[in-house]
Motif scaffolding. Structure first.
Motif, PDB file in Angstrom:
ATOM      1  N   PRO A   9      -4.795   4.487  -3.697  1.00 29.19           N
ATOM      2  CA  PRO A   9      -4.372   2.801  -2.985  1.00 29.19           C
ATOM      3  C   PRO A   9      -3.716   3.325  -1.416  1.00 29.19           C
ATOM      4  CG  PRO A   9      -5.191   2.088  -4.985  1.00 29.19           C
ATOM      5  CD  PRO A   9      -5.149   3.809  -5.394  1.00 29.19           C
ATOM      6  N   GLU A  10      -2.179   3.898  -1.499  1.00 26.53           N
ATOM      7  CA  GLU A  10      -1.623   4.063  -0.920  1.00 26.53           C
ATOM      8  C   GLU A  10      -1.769   5.782   0.033  1.00 26.53           C
ATOM      9  OE1 GLU A  10      -1.025   4.053  -4.544  1.00 26.53           O
ATOM     10  OE2 GLU A  10       0.670   1.938  -4.867  1.00 26.53           O
ATOM     11  N   ASP A  11      -2.729   6.228  -0.682  1.00 28.71           N
ATOM     12  CA  ASP A  11      -3.386   6.969   0.531  1.00 28.71           C
ATOM     13  C   ASP A  11      -3.657   6.528   1.259  1.00 28.71           C
ATOM     14  OD1 ASP A  11      -1.059   9.306  -1.112  1.00 28.71           O
ATOM     15  OD2 ASP A  11      -3.581   9.851  -1.906  1.00 28.71           O
ATOM     16  N   ILE A  12      -5.129   5.139   0.709  1.00 25.65           N
ATOM     17  CA  ILE A  12      -6.416   5.168   1.870  1.00 25.65           C
ATOM     18  C   ILE A  12      -5.132   4.115   2.490  1.00 25.65           C
ATOM     19  CG2 ILE A  12      -8.064   3.159   1.875  1.00 25.65           C
ATOM     20  CD1 ILE A  12      -8.095   4.308  -1.409  1.00 25.65           C
ATOM     21  N   ARG A  14      -2.232   4.591   3.982  1.00 25.04           N
ATOM     22  CA  ARG A  14      -1.135   5.547   4.818  1.00 25.04           C
ATOM     23  C   ARG A  14      -3.003   5.782   5.943  1.00 25.04           C
ATOM     24  NH1 ARG A  14       1.673   6.732   0.880  1.00 25.04           N
ATOM     25  NH2 ARG A  14       0.120   8.192   0.427  1.00 25.04           N
ATOM     26  N   ALA A  15      -4.305   6.317   5.255  1.00 29.51           N
ATOM     27  CA  ALA A  15      -4.533   7.243   7.135  1.00 29.51           C
ATOM     28  C   ALA A  15      -5.395   6.423   7.363  1.00 29.51           C
ATOM     29  CB  ALA A  15      -6.035   7.492   5.482  1.00 29.51           C
ATOM     30  N   CYS A  16      -5.763   4.865   7.246  1.00 34.73           N
ATOM     31  CA  CYS A  16      -5.979   3.459   7.413  1.00 34.73           C
ATOM     32  C   CYS A  16      -5.599   3.387   8.721  1.00 34.73           C
ATOM     33  CB  CYS A  16      -6.468   2.387   7.170  1.00 34.73           C
ATOM     34  SG  CYS A  16      -7.972   2.652   5.685  1.00 34.73           S
ATOM     35  N   ILE A  37       3.621   1.364   4.826  1.00 35.80           N
ATOM     36  CA  ILE A  37       2.588   0.720   4.947  1.00 35.80           C
ATOM     37  C   ILE A  37       2.242   0.781   3.339  1.00 35.80           C
ATOM     38  CG2 ILE A  37       1.249   3.174   5.745  1.00 35.80           C
ATOM     39  CD1 ILE A  37      -0.183  -0.381   6.450  1.00 35.80           C
ATOM     40  N   LYS A  38       1.420   0.635   2.436  1.00 35.73           N
ATOM     41  CA  LYS A  38       0.613   0.201   1.500  1.00 35.73           C
ATOM     42  C   LYS A  38      -0.022  -0.912   1.535  1.00 35.73           C
ATOM     43  CE  LYS A  38       5.762   0.767  -0.427  1.00 35.73           C
ATOM     44  NZ  LYS A  38       6.392   0.585  -1.955  1.00 35.73           N
ATOM     45  N   PRO A  39      -0.867  -0.776   0.535  1.00 34.45           N
ATOM     46  CA  PRO A  39      -1.929  -2.312   0.363  1.00 34.45           C
ATOM     47  C   PRO A  39      -1.478  -3.235   0.627  1.00 34.45           C
ATOM     48  CG  PRO A  39      -1.794   0.359  -0.960  1.00 34.45           C
ATOM     49  CD  PRO A  39      -0.638   0.186  -0.449  1.00 34.45           C
ATOM     50  N   GLY A  40      -1.698  -4.277   2.176  1.00 36.26           N
ATOM     51  CA  GLY A  40      -1.734  -5.108   1.466  1.00 36.26           C
ATOM     52  C   GLY A  40       0.115  -5.469   2.738  1.00 36.26           C
ATOM     53  N   LEU A  41       0.224  -4.586   2.887  1.00 34.97           N
ATOM     54  CA  LEU A  41       1.749  -4.764   3.115  1.00 34.97           C
ATOM     55  C   LEU A  41       2.054  -3.690   4.061  1.00 34.97           C
ATOM     56  CD1 LEU A  41       4.788  -5.209   1.653  1.00 34.97           C
ATOM     57  CD2 LEU A  41       5.037  -2.905   2.804  1.00 34.97           C
ATOM     58  N   PHE A  74      -1.899  -3.733  11.232  1.00 35.91           N
ATOM     59  CA  PHE A  74      -1.444  -2.769   9.884  1.00 35.91           C
ATOM     60  C   PHE A  74      -2.136  -3.518   8.056  1.00 35.91           C
ATOM     61  CE2 PHE A  74      -0.806  -0.997  13.660  1.00 35.91           C
ATOM     62  CZ  PHE A  74      -1.167   0.181  13.133  1.00 35.91           C
ATOM     63  N   ALA A  75      -1.308  -4.648   7.739  1.00 37.72           N
ATOM     64  CA  ALA A  75      -1.262  -5.026   6.645  1.00 37.72           C
ATOM     65  C   ALA A  75      -2.726  -5.110   6.239  1.00 37.72           C
ATOM     66  CB  ALA A  75      -0.753  -6.627   6.408  1.00 37.72           C
ATOM     67  N   CYS A  76      -3.855  -6.296   6.712  1.00 39.99           N
ATOM     68  CA  CYS A  76      -5.145  -6.590   6.644  1.00 39.99           C
ATOM     69  C   CYS A  76      -5.797  -5.380   6.481  1.00 39.99           C
ATOM     70  CB  CYS A  76      -5.011  -8.248   7.078  1.00 39.99           C
ATOM     71  SG  CYS A  76      -5.552  -8.063   9.204  1.00 39.99           S
ATOM     72  N   ASN A  77      -6.098  -4.286   7.634  1.00 40.23           N
ATOM     73  CA  ASN A  77      -6.327  -3.239   7.551  1.00 40.23           C
ATOM     74  C   ASN A  77      -6.006  -2.100   6.076  1.00 40.23           C
ATOM     75  OD1 ASN A  77      -8.479  -3.214   9.970  1.00 40.23           O
ATOM     76  ND2 ASN A  77      -6.446  -4.542  10.736  1.00 40.23           N
ATOM     77  N   SER A  78      -5.516  -2.219   5.854  1.00 44.42           N
ATOM     78  CA  SER A  78      -4.693  -1.176   4.718  1.00 44.42           C
ATOM     79  C   SER A  78      -5.738  -1.008   3.621  1.00 44.42           C
ATOM     80  CB  SER A  78      -3.366  -1.370   4.428  1.00 44.42           C
ATOM     81  OG  SER A  78      -3.314  -2.473   3.339  1.00 44.42           O
ATOM     82  N   ARG A  79      -6.402  -1.591   3.180  1.00 41.71           N
ATOM     83  CA  ARG A  79      -7.856  -1.185   2.301  1.00 41.71           C
ATOM     84  C   ARG A  79      -9.044  -0.498   2.638  1.00 41.71           C
ATOM     85  NH1 ARG A  79      -5.182  -3.744  -1.560  1.00 41.71           N
ATOM     86  NH2 ARG A  79      -3.963  -5.415  -1.135  1.00 41.71           N
ATOM     87  N   ASN A  80      -9.044  -0.094   3.815  1.00 39.65           N
ATOM     88  CA  ASN A  80     -10.132   0.561   4.443  1.00 39.65           C
ATOM     89  C   ASN A  80     -11.040  -0.598   4.878  1.00 39.65           C
ATOM     90  OD1 ASN A  80     -11.665   2.825   5.909  1.00 39.65           O
ATOM     91  ND2 ASN A  80     -12.853   2.974   3.753  1.00 39.65           N
ATOM     92  N   GLU A  81     -11.176  -1.757   5.547  1.00 32.57           N
ATOM     93  CA  GLU A  81     -12.139  -2.256   5.684  1.00 32.57           C
ATOM     94  C   GLU A  81     -11.438  -3.046   7.089  1.00 32.57           C
ATOM     95  OE1 GLU A  81     -14.081  -4.513   2.661  1.00 32.57           O
ATOM     96  OE2 GLU A  81     -12.268  -5.470   2.429  1.00 32.57           O
TER      97      GLU A  81
END
Length: 151
Positions: A9-12, A14-16, A37-41, A74-81
């Motif tokens: 999830p952390e890699d995703i 960062r890539a997003c 950047i982290k998922p949701g943060l 950036f936080a809300c776009n961190s999960r590839n959506e």
């Protein structure tokens, strides 16, 4: 190779963020920096420059809002959506001043279906200068080529 198995999830996140940053002329143009950047943060920073102060000689509130909004994005776009803002509100607590380094920390509060709620604290050192709450809405598309990747 199974991409889903190789990306955490952390890699995703960062890539997003990298994909989004490439297209974010507004944040780059204001000298913002993506600090974390982290998922949701997401943590973003911006130095208050002379062209950012208003007639009161304090940082223009719209620019503080923009920093908070960018961290929220950036936080809300961190999960590839892909997600956009549906609403955002800010409360100003203290002024930002010329030369200050503003740091906006966005945290996911709630994420359900296509909707999310994020709180963003903007601070200078230990002093909180603004609190922002944003509501996001997921739209079609992803940031990464493999549309099956979900965080």
């Amino acid at each position: 190779m199974n991409v889903k198995a190789t990306l955490s999830p952390e890699d995703i996140a960062r890539a997003c963020a990298e994909a989004m940053w490439k297209e974010d002329d507004a944040s780059k143009g204001l000298g913002m920096e993506l600090v974390e950047i982290k998922p949701g943060l997401a943590v973003m920073a911006m130095n208050v420059q002379s062209h950012m102060v208003n007639g009161q000689r304090i940082c223009h509130g719209g620019l503080i809002f923009t920093l908070a909004d960018s961290a929220f994005a950036f936080a809300c776009n961190s999960r590839n959506e892909r997600a956009v803002a549906a609403q955002g509100n800010i409360s100003f607590i203290r002024p930002g001043k010329l030369g200050d380094r503003l740091v906006a920390t966005a945290r996911e509060i709630s994420r359900s279906g296509r909707s999310g709620i994020y709180d963003v604290r903007v601070s200078v050192g230990d002093s909180v200068i603004a609190e922002f709450r944003g509501h996001s809405r997921v739209i079609s598309g992803t940031w990464l080529p493999d549309t099956d990747i979900k965080a």
